[in-house]
Design a protein around this motif. Structure first.
Motif, short mmCIF file in Angstrom:
data_model
loop_
_atom_site.label_atom_id
_atom_site.label_comp_id
_atom_site.label_asym_id
_atom_site.label_seq_id
_atom_site.Cartn_x
_atom_site.Cartn_y
_atom_site.Cartn_z
N GLY A 13 -112.22 -28.48 28.45
CA GLY A 13 -112.68 -27.74 27.28
C GLY A 13 -111.59 -27.58 26.24
O GLY A 13 -111.83 -27.70 25.03
N VAL A 14 -110.37 -27.32 26.69
CA VAL A 14 -109.23 -27.20 25.77
C VAL A 14 -108.98 -28.54 25.08
O VAL A 14 -108.74 -28.59 23.87
CB VAL A 14 -107.97 -26.71 26.52
CG1 VAL A 14 -106.72 -26.87 25.67
CG2 VAL A 14 -108.15 -25.25 26.94
N ILE A 15 -109.06 -29.64 25.82
CA ILE A 15 -108.85 -30.96 25.22
C ILE A 15 -109.92 -31.24 24.16
O ILE A 15 -109.60 -31.71 23.06
CB ILE A 15 -108.82 -32.07 26.30
CG1 ILE A 15 -107.59 -31.90 27.19
CG2 ILE A 15 -108.85 -33.45 25.66
CD1 ILE A 15 -107.59 -32.79 28.42
N VAL A 16 -111.17 -30.92 24.46
CA VAL A 16 -112.24 -31.12 23.48
C VAL A 16 -111.98 -30.24 22.25
O VAL A 16 -112.13 -30.68 21.10
CB VAL A 16 -113.62 -30.82 24.09
CG1 VAL A 16 -114.71 -30.85 23.02
CG2 VAL A 16 -113.95 -31.82 25.20
N GLY A 17 -111.58 -29.00 22.47
CA GLY A 17 -111.29 -28.10 21.37
C GLY A 17 -110.14 -28.59 20.50
O GLY A 17 -110.21 -28.56 19.26
N ALA A 89 -108.69 -36.77 32.93
CA ALA A 89 -108.13 -38.02 32.42
C ALA A 89 -109.06 -38.67 31.42
O ALA A 89 -108.61 -39.23 30.40
CB ALA A 89 -107.84 -38.97 33.57
N THR A 90 -110.36 -38.60 31.66
CA THR A 90 -111.33 -39.18 30.72
C THR A 90 -111.35 -38.42 29.41
O THR A 90 -111.38 -39.02 28.33
CB THR A 90 -112.73 -39.21 31.36
OG1 THR A 90 -112.67 -40.01 32.55
CG2 THR A 90 -113.76 -39.79 30.41
N MET A 91 -111.28 -37.11 29.48
CA MET A 91 -111.23 -36.31 28.24
C MET A 91 -109.95 -36.61 27.46
O MET A 91 -109.98 -36.75 26.23
CB MET A 91 -111.32 -34.81 28.55
CG MET A 91 -112.66 -34.36 29.14
SD MET A 91 -114.07 -34.69 28.07
CE MET A 91 -114.80 -36.07 28.93
N ALA A 92 -108.84 -36.74 28.17
CA ALA A 92 -107.56 -37.04 27.50
C ALA A 92 -107.60 -38.43 26.86
O ALA A 92 -107.13 -38.62 25.74
CB ALA A 92 -106.41 -36.95 28.50
N PHE A 93 -108.19 -39.39 27.55
CA PHE A 93 -108.31 -40.74 27.01
C PHE A 93 -109.16 -40.75 25.74
O PHE A 93 -108.79 -41.35 24.72
CB PHE A 93 -108.91 -41.68 28.06
CG PHE A 93 -109.15 -43.07 27.55
CD1 PHE A 93 -108.09 -43.96 27.42
CD2 PHE A 93 -110.41 -43.50 27.21
CE1 PHE A 93 -108.29 -45.25 26.96
CE2 PHE A 93 -110.63 -44.78 26.74
CZ PHE A 93 -109.56 -45.66 26.61
N MET A 94 -110.31 -40.10 25.79
CA MET A 94 -111.19 -40.05 24.62
C MET A 94 -110.50 -39.33 23.46
O MET A 94 -110.65 -39.74 22.31
CB MET A 94 -112.52 -39.38 24.99
CG MET A 94 -113.33 -40.20 25.98
SD MET A 94 -114.86 -39.38 26.50
CE MET A 94 -115.90 -39.72 25.07
N VAL A 97 -108.06 -41.75 21.87
CA VAL A 97 -108.77 -42.73 21.03
C VAL A 97 -109.13 -42.10 19.69
O VAL A 97 -108.94 -42.71 18.63
CB VAL A 97 -110.03 -43.26 21.75
CG1 VAL A 97 -110.93 -44.03 20.80
CG2 VAL A 97 -109.63 -44.13 22.94
N HIS A 98 -109.63 -40.87 19.72
CA HIS A 98 -109.97 -40.18 18.47
C HIS A 98 -108.72 -39.99 17.60
O HIS A 98 -108.76 -40.19 16.38
CB HIS A 98 -110.61 -38.83 18.77
CG HIS A 98 -111.17 -38.13 17.58
ND1 HIS A 98 -112.14 -38.68 16.78
CD2 HIS A 98 -110.91 -36.92 17.05
CE1 HIS A 98 -112.46 -37.84 15.81
NE2 HIS A 98 -111.71 -36.76 15.96
N GLY A 99 -107.62 -39.65 18.23
CA GLY A 99 -106.37 -39.49 17.49
C GLY A 99 -105.93 -40.79 16.83
O GLY A 99 -105.49 -40.79 15.67
N LEU A 100 -106.09 -41.90 17.52
CA LEU A 100 -105.73 -43.20 16.94
C LEU A 100 -106.66 -43.57 15.78
O LEU A 100 -106.21 -44.10 14.77
CB LEU A 100 -105.75 -44.28 18.02
CG LEU A 100 -104.63 -44.18 19.05
CD1 LEU A 100 -104.89 -45.14 20.21
CD2 LEU A 100 -103.28 -44.46 18.40
N GLY A 118 -102.96 -50.27 26.52
CA GLY A 118 -103.02 -48.90 27.01
C GLY A 118 -104.35 -48.55 27.64
O GLY A 118 -104.42 -47.88 28.68
N SER A 119 -105.44 -49.02 27.04
CA SER A 119 -106.77 -48.76 27.60
C SER A 119 -106.93 -49.44 28.96
O SER A 119 -107.47 -48.84 29.90
CB SER A 119 -107.86 -49.28 26.64
OG SER A 119 -107.79 -48.59 25.43
#
Length: 138
Positions: A13-17, A89-94, A97-100, A118-119
């Motif tokens: 939830g923190v990662i999504v936020g 790990a999936t939330m961090a990966f997504m 990607v959004h950051g890139l 990296g992917s």
């Protein structure tokens, strides 16, 4: 009685936020049309409006989180930590990607060769971790 969120739920939830806040933070610097998909050569091939470009990945992250939670509830791994690790790990990966994507739309150079490597490395590591935990450590 509602189930209490575990640590993985909170971290996810923190990662999504944070992902949502990143998009909102750079909102005024983004173009009206945001590139969200790129060809293998790094050329953008799909554009959406800025609101969609900023909100799409956090929405997909929430949907993915719900799917993962449901899947792990329906078919839990033998080692409970595997579900938590894969989810975070999936939330961090997504989020990465959004950051890139945001970085590219802000004019920063993004090496799509490194994104691809990296992917692939992320996929190998997370699958390797799950297999090791589920089948080797039993």
């Amino acid at each position: 009685m509602a189930r209490q969120p575990d640590r993985a739920d909170i971290v996810s939830g923190v990662i999504v936020g944070l992902t949502t806040m990143a998009g909102l933070t750079v909102w005024s610097h983004l173009p009206a049309e945001v590139a969200i998909h790129f060809s293998a050569s790094g050329t953008p091939d799909t554009y959406v409006s800025k609101p969609v470009g900023v909100a799409l990945m956090p929405a997909l992250m929430l949907a993915t989180l719900l799917v993962l939670k449901g899947a792990f509830r329906f078919d839990p791994p033998d080692v409970p930590q595997v579900a938590a690790t894969i989810t975070v790990a999936t939330m961090a990966f997504m989020s990465a990607v959004h950051g890139l994507v945001l970085a590219w739309n802000l004019g920063y150079p993004v090496s799509f060769d490194l994104v691809l490597v990296g992917s692939f490395a992320w996929a190998v590591l997370i699958v390797g971790y799950a297999v090791r935990e589920e089948y080797v450590r039993r």
